[in-house]
Design a protein around this motif. Structure first.
Motif, PDB file in Angstrom:
ATOM      1  N   THR A 129       0.779  -1.286  -0.030  1.00 18.49           N
ATOM      2  CA  THR A 129       0.076  -0.011   0.080  1.00 18.49           C
ATOM      3  C   THR A 129       0.946   1.207  -0.116  1.00 18.49           C
ATOM      4  O   THR A 129       1.770   1.412   0.807  1.00 18.49           O
ATOM      5  N   CYS A 130       0.572   2.197  -0.956  1.00 20.14           N
ATOM      6  CA  CYS A 130       1.427   3.356  -1.067  1.00 20.14           C
ATOM      7  C   CYS A 130       0.871   4.521  -0.357  1.00 20.14           C
ATOM      8  O   CYS A 130      -0.403   4.802  -0.585  1.00 20.14           O
ATOM      9  N   LEU A 131       1.694   5.118   0.416  1.00 23.00           N
ATOM     10  CA  LEU A 131       1.225   6.408   1.069  1.00 23.00           C
ATOM     11  C   LEU A 131       1.217   7.559   0.195  1.00 23.00           C
ATOM     12  O   LEU A 131       2.396   7.865  -0.187  1.00 23.00           O
ATOM     13  N   ILE A 132       0.061   8.203  -0.097  1.00 25.12           N
ATOM     14  CA  ILE A 132       0.061   9.425  -0.935  1.00 25.12           C
ATOM     15  C   ILE A 132       0.258  10.560   0.266  1.00 25.12           C
ATOM     16  O   ILE A 132      -0.555  11.147   0.630  1.00 25.12           O
ATOM     17  N   GLU A 133       1.515  10.775   0.457  1.00 24.66           N
ATOM     18  CA  GLU A 133       1.929  11.938   1.393  1.00 24.66           C
ATOM     19  C   GLU A 133       2.805  12.853   1.187  1.00 24.66           C
ATOM     20  O   GLU A 133       3.508  13.504   1.859  1.00 24.66           O
TER      21      GLU A 133
ATOM     22  N   GLY B 272      -7.990   5.781   4.583  1.00 17.56           N
ATOM     23  CA  GLY B 272      -7.862   7.034   5.139  1.00 17.56           C
ATOM     24  C   GLY B 272      -6.881   7.175   5.972  1.00 17.56           C
ATOM     25  O   GLY B 272      -5.782   6.224   6.310  1.00 17.56           O
ATOM     26  N   GLY B 273      -6.863   8.344   6.605  1.00 21.56           N
ATOM     27  CA  GLY B 273      -5.528   8.812   7.428  1.00 21.56           C
ATOM     28  C   GLY B 273      -5.662   8.782   8.787  1.00 21.56           C
ATOM     29  O   GLY B 273      -6.705   8.212   9.315  1.00 21.56           O
ATOM     30  N   MET B 274      -4.509   8.743   9.443  1.00 15.44           N
ATOM     31  CA  MET B 274      -4.610   8.706  10.817  1.00 15.44           C
ATOM     32  C   MET B 274      -5.131   9.600  11.571  1.00 15.44           C
ATOM     33  O   MET B 274      -4.852  10.777  11.493  1.00 15.44           O
ATOM     34  N   SER B 275      -6.096   9.224  12.573  1.00 17.30           N
ATOM     35  CA  SER B 275      -6.451  10.023  13.590  1.00 17.30           C
ATOM     36  C   SER B 275      -5.688  10.269  14.568  1.00 17.30           C
ATOM     37  O   SER B 275      -5.238   9.097  15.571  1.00 17.30           O
ATOM     38  N   ALA B 276      -4.894  11.312  15.297  1.00 15.31           N
ATOM     39  CA  ALA B 276      -3.968  11.441  16.121  1.00 15.31           C
ATOM     40  C   ALA B 276      -4.794  11.350  17.563  1.00 15.31           C
ATOM     41  O   ALA B 276      -3.791  11.232  18.582  1.00 15.31           O
ATOM     42  N   PHE B 277      -5.888  11.599  17.666  1.00 16.54           N
ATOM     43  CA  PHE B 277      -6.469  11.399  19.312  1.00 16.54           C
ATOM     44  C   PHE B 277      -6.407  10.454  19.781  1.00 16.54           C
ATOM     45  O   PHE B 277      -6.372   9.121  19.272  1.00 16.54           O
ATOM     46  N   ILE B 278      -6.182  10.336  20.936  1.00 16.33           N
ATOM     47  CA  ILE B 278      -5.842   9.275  22.009  1.00 16.33           C
ATOM     48  C   ILE B 278      -6.876   9.398  23.082  1.00 16.33           C
ATOM     49  O   ILE B 278      -7.119  10.646  23.537  1.00 16.33           O
ATOM     50  N   PRO B 279      -7.159   8.216  23.803  1.00 16.96           N
ATOM     51  CA  PRO B 279      -7.974   8.327  24.798  1.00 16.96           C
ATOM     52  C   PRO B 279      -7.338   9.124  26.102  1.00 16.96           C
ATOM     53  O   PRO B 279      -6.174   9.250  26.156  1.00 16.96           O
ATOM     54  N   SER B 280      -8.280   9.710  26.970  1.00 14.57           N
ATOM     55  CA  SER B 280      -7.660  10.578  28.082  1.00 14.57           C
ATOM     56  C   SER B 280      -8.381  10.142  29.194  1.00 14.57           C
ATOM     57  O   SER B 280      -9.590   9.637  29.356  1.00 14.57           O
TER      58      SER B 280
ATOM     59  N   ASN C 262      -2.997   5.049   0.563  1.00 12.58           N
ATOM     60  CA  ASN C 262      -3.438   5.658   1.914  1.00 12.58           C
ATOM     61  C   ASN C 262      -3.313   7.122   1.801  1.00 12.58           C
ATOM     62  O   ASN C 262      -2.231   7.666   1.137  1.00 12.58           O
ATOM     63  N   ALA C 263      -4.062   7.871   2.510  1.00 15.15           N
ATOM     64  CA  ALA C 263      -4.145   9.293   2.459  1.00 15.15           C
ATOM     65  C   ALA C 263      -3.228   9.657   3.771  1.00 15.15           C
ATOM     66  O   ALA C 263      -3.854   9.971   4.905  1.00 15.15           O
ATOM     67  N   GLY C 264      -2.162   9.725   3.622  1.00 19.25           N
ATOM     68  CA  GLY C 264      -1.077  10.132   4.807  1.00 19.25           C
ATOM     69  C   GLY C 264      -1.105  11.678   4.940  1.00 19.25           C
ATOM     70  O   GLY C 264      -0.203  12.432   4.580  1.00 19.25           O
ATOM     71  N   ARG C 265      -2.244  12.032   5.619  1.00 23.25           N
ATOM     72  CA  ARG C 265      -2.706  13.451   5.646  1.00 23.25           C
ATOM     73  C   ARG C 265      -1.320  14.348   6.527  1.00 23.25           C
ATOM     74  O   ARG C 265      -1.421  15.334   6.146  1.00 23.25           O
ATOM     75  N   TRP C 266      -0.849  13.827   7.508  1.00 15.01           N
ATOM     76  CA  TRP C 266       0.218  14.668   8.209  1.00 15.01           C
ATOM     77  C   TRP C 266       1.312  14.957   7.293  1.00 15.01           C
ATOM     78  O   TRP C 266       1.916  16.313   7.305  1.00 15.01           O
ATOM     79  N   ASP C 267       1.941  13.947   6.912  1.00 11.37           N
ATOM     80  CA  ASP C 267       3.164  14.190   5.840  1.00 11.37           C
ATOM     81  C   ASP C 267       2.879  14.847   4.705  1.00 11.37           C
ATOM     82  O   ASP C 267       3.518  15.678   4.061  1.00 11.37           O
ATOM     83  N   TYR C 268       1.415  14.704   4.245  1.00 10.99           N
ATOM     84  CA  TYR C 268       1.151  15.679   2.985  1.00 10.99           C
ATOM     85  C   TYR C 268       1.101  17.121   3.279  1.00 10.99           C
ATOM     86  O   TYR C 268       1.619  17.990   2.508  1.00 10.99           O
ATOM     87  N   ILE C 269       0.411  17.374   4.467  1.00 11.37           N
ATOM     88  CA  ILE C 269       0.622  18.854   4.774  1.00 11.37           C
ATOM     89  C   ILE C 269       2.117  19.446   5.060  1.00 11.37           C
ATOM     90  O   ILE C 269       2.429  20.494   4.507  1.00 11.37           O
ATOM     91  N   PHE C 270       2.885  18.363   5.444  1.00 13.97           N
ATOM     92  CA  PHE C 270       4.393  18.828   5.692  1.00 13.97           C
ATOM     93  C   PHE C 270       4.863  19.011   4.240  1.00 13.97           C
ATOM     94  O   PHE C 270       5.631  20.014   4.080  1.00 13.97           O
ATOM     95  N   SER C 271       4.538  18.300   3.206  1.00 15.02           N
ATOM     96  CA  SER C 271       5.007  18.290   1.927  1.00 15.02           C
ATOM     97  C   SER C 271       4.409  19.544   1.245  1.00 15.02           C
ATOM     98  O   SER C 271       5.298  20.236   0.258  1.00 15.02           O
TER      99      SER C 271
END
Length: 533
Positions: free
Chosen positions: A250-254, A333-341, A277-286
């Motif tokens: 699977t190729c990340l389009i990031e 889809g891309g990674m959701s960075a939220f984690i339980p608190s 895969n929609a590598g959203r965070w690296d995409y914004i960086f790029s």
């Protein structure tokens, strides 16, 4: 330093310590494959990296990204499709991501996800022992011989008699090296080392178990880089006597350039493809990195305001689903960075954000998506099951209503939002904290309720550099971003962290150097890697 004796193929030198437990992955087949791949493809890899620099120079000089004229025939040919989903990859409605540290390996495999992205890249610090230890953990987990006891005495083991998530390994990107290995005097590619060690050991076990060696390919910038990976796959399968097409990727389009070559990337890997895969965070960086030399139309607001619904991000994800399903491939889809608190209000907000994010993706046609924490697996699964039901995917949802142009992908100037001192401080604090965690061996760090990895740290330092380079004015204070301001805020943010400058000095210095340099550096992790071991 003591090193366990080991026979090495001619031309291979290993300078890192070899521990007894490493021998299970430093096998003759694995080591010979590393040497063989290096000799066959090191030159092409260097050509592809040089091509990146050439394209960046043209962009800096005023050229703009666009769909390639020379590959138009591939995009217009409706006859070709990628290979059908491989065993264990038919249903990917929820994928959990994380590094291959021993405890996190067990937690990921116990999460109930359909797929575990075993990350040797953005969520991993590539110290030598971590590189080899991660491979050992992957092999041990497939053999169900893995356990872990924390310093507090808590025991971690795999749940008995339960089917494990399908493992998909993300090796390092083409730009990264493995400095502890030299072949014929040349430093080895981190990509090829990670790939070969897995394929020749745990990958073989996967085949025996009826699945296969599957990979996530990061940071590619062109279809020619995908062609290189496909050639590597063919070479490696032949070398190990594995049927052609067993490997899937699977190729990340990031990266920004890759968004204009999605169909071509699928085409190059079609016999080995498992989708995009929609590598959203690296995409914004790029996006920032690619247009670093250009003016105000390319300056993004505070990171938190660059959501998946802003025009240029929306175009990118819509095109990805359309492209994949047109060719019979999964769209992930891309990674959701939220984690339980443990904080009830924060926890409610985190789950609400994940549910909205995954609901949007499922209804847009994605076949599955990522979460960064095992605690978010069920939330993601629930949203995709509402849409998928009992179907393993929705590849038949071809999204023929989507018509994305190059101008849509380039519509960064239409991103709403402001640049604020609060956003500048957040970038500085998160960037320094992440670099500190990375240097200490933790490539996936929980910071302010989010699971941060190298991609989000890259956004942080790149935004600081961009705002400083163009001297933007902060909306909330009216102050221009200058080096003096950035230096002052760096000092203030470090002083506010536990341990202050005494604890964060090295990470502060590296972040400050990268964020305030006259010339932009392509990757934060390259100079950081020089500080390891």
């Amino acid at each position: 330093m003591t090193t366990t004796p080991i026979d090495l193929p001619d031309g291979l030198e290993i300078t890192g310590e070899i521990k007894p437990e490493h021998l299970s992955v430093l096998t003759p087949d694995a080591l010979q494959l590393i040497v063989s791949l290096h000799r066959a493809f090191a030159g092409t890899r260097q050509e592809r990296l040089a091509a990146r620099k050439d394209r960046q120079a043209r962009l800096d000089a005023g050229e703009e990204l666009d769909f390639l004229e020379e590959t138009k025939a591939i995009r217009e040919d409706d006859s070709w499709k990628v290979a059908p989903p491989a065993p264990g990859l038919e249903d990917r409605r929820v994928e959990v991501t994380g590094p291959t540290y021993r405890k996190m390996t067990i937690n990921a495999l116990n999460s109930g996800a359909k797929v575990w992205l075993a990350d040797q890249e953005d969520a991993n610090t590539p110290a030598w022992d971590s590189v080899l230890g991660g491979q050992v953990n992957l092999l041990d987990s497939l053999n169900r011989e893995i356990d872990f006891v924390s310093e507090q005495g808590k025991e971690y083991t795999l749940r008995p008699d339960e089917e494990l998530p399908t493992i998909v390994v993300r090796p390092r990107g083409w730009h990264l090296e493995e400095k502890h290995m030299r072949i014929d005097g040349e430093i080895a590619s981190g990509s090829l080392v990670d790939f070969a060690l897995y394929l020749a050991t745990a990958g073989k076990v996967q085949i025996e178990k009826g699945r296969g060696p599957y990979f996530y390919l990061p940071k590619m910038e062109s279809h020619l880089e995908a062609r290189l990976w496909n050639d590597v796959f063919i070479h490696a399968q032949e070398a190990l006597g594995i049927p052609r097409g067993t490997i899937r990727a699977t190729c990340l389009i990031e990266t920004y350039p890759a968004a204009f070559e999605m169909e071509e990337i699928l085409y190059e890997l079609r016999e080995h493809s498992a989708g995009l895969n929609a590598g959203r965070w690296d995409y914004i960086f790029s996006v920032i990195k690619t247009h670093r030399a250009k003016g105000e139309d390319w300056i993004l607001p505070d990171r938190a305001q660059v959501t998946m619904t802003v025009p240029f991000m929306r175009a990118y994800t819509e095109l990805l689903v359309r492209t994949c399903h047109k060719r019979g491939a999964h769209a992930i889809g891309g990674m959701s960075a939220f984690i339980p608190s443990k904080d009830e209000a924060a926890n409610t907000k985190a789950f609400d954000q994940v549910e909205k994010d995954k609901s949007r993706e499922a209804n847009d046609g994605f076949d599955g998506s990522w979460v960064a924490h095992p605690g978010m697996v069920e939330a993601c699964r629930a949203e995709f099951t509402k849409v998928l039901g009992d179907s393993p995917n929705q590849i038949d949802k071809t999204r023929e209503d989507v018509a994305v142009t190059a101008a849509d992908l380039l519509s960064v100037k239409d991103t709403p939002g402001e640049i604020t001192e609060a956003g500048l401080r957040a970038n500085i604090s998160v960037g320094i904290q992440y670099v500190g965690a990375w240097l200490s061996g933790n490539g996936a760090a929980a910071i302010n309720g989010l699971m941060e990895d190298a991609a989000t740290a890259e956004i942080s330092r790149s935004q600081v550099w961009q705002w400083l380079h163009f001297g933007v004015t902060l909306a909330d204070t009216g102050e221009a971003v200058t080096k003096e301001l950035v230096d002052r805020l760096i000092d203030e943010e470090v002083d506010s962290l536990p341990g202050g400058a005494a604890q964060w000095g090295t990470s502060k210095d590296l972040f400050a150097r990268m964020a305030t340099a006259e010339e932009y550096h392509d990757f934060l992790t390259i100079p950081a890697y020089e500080l390891l071991d």
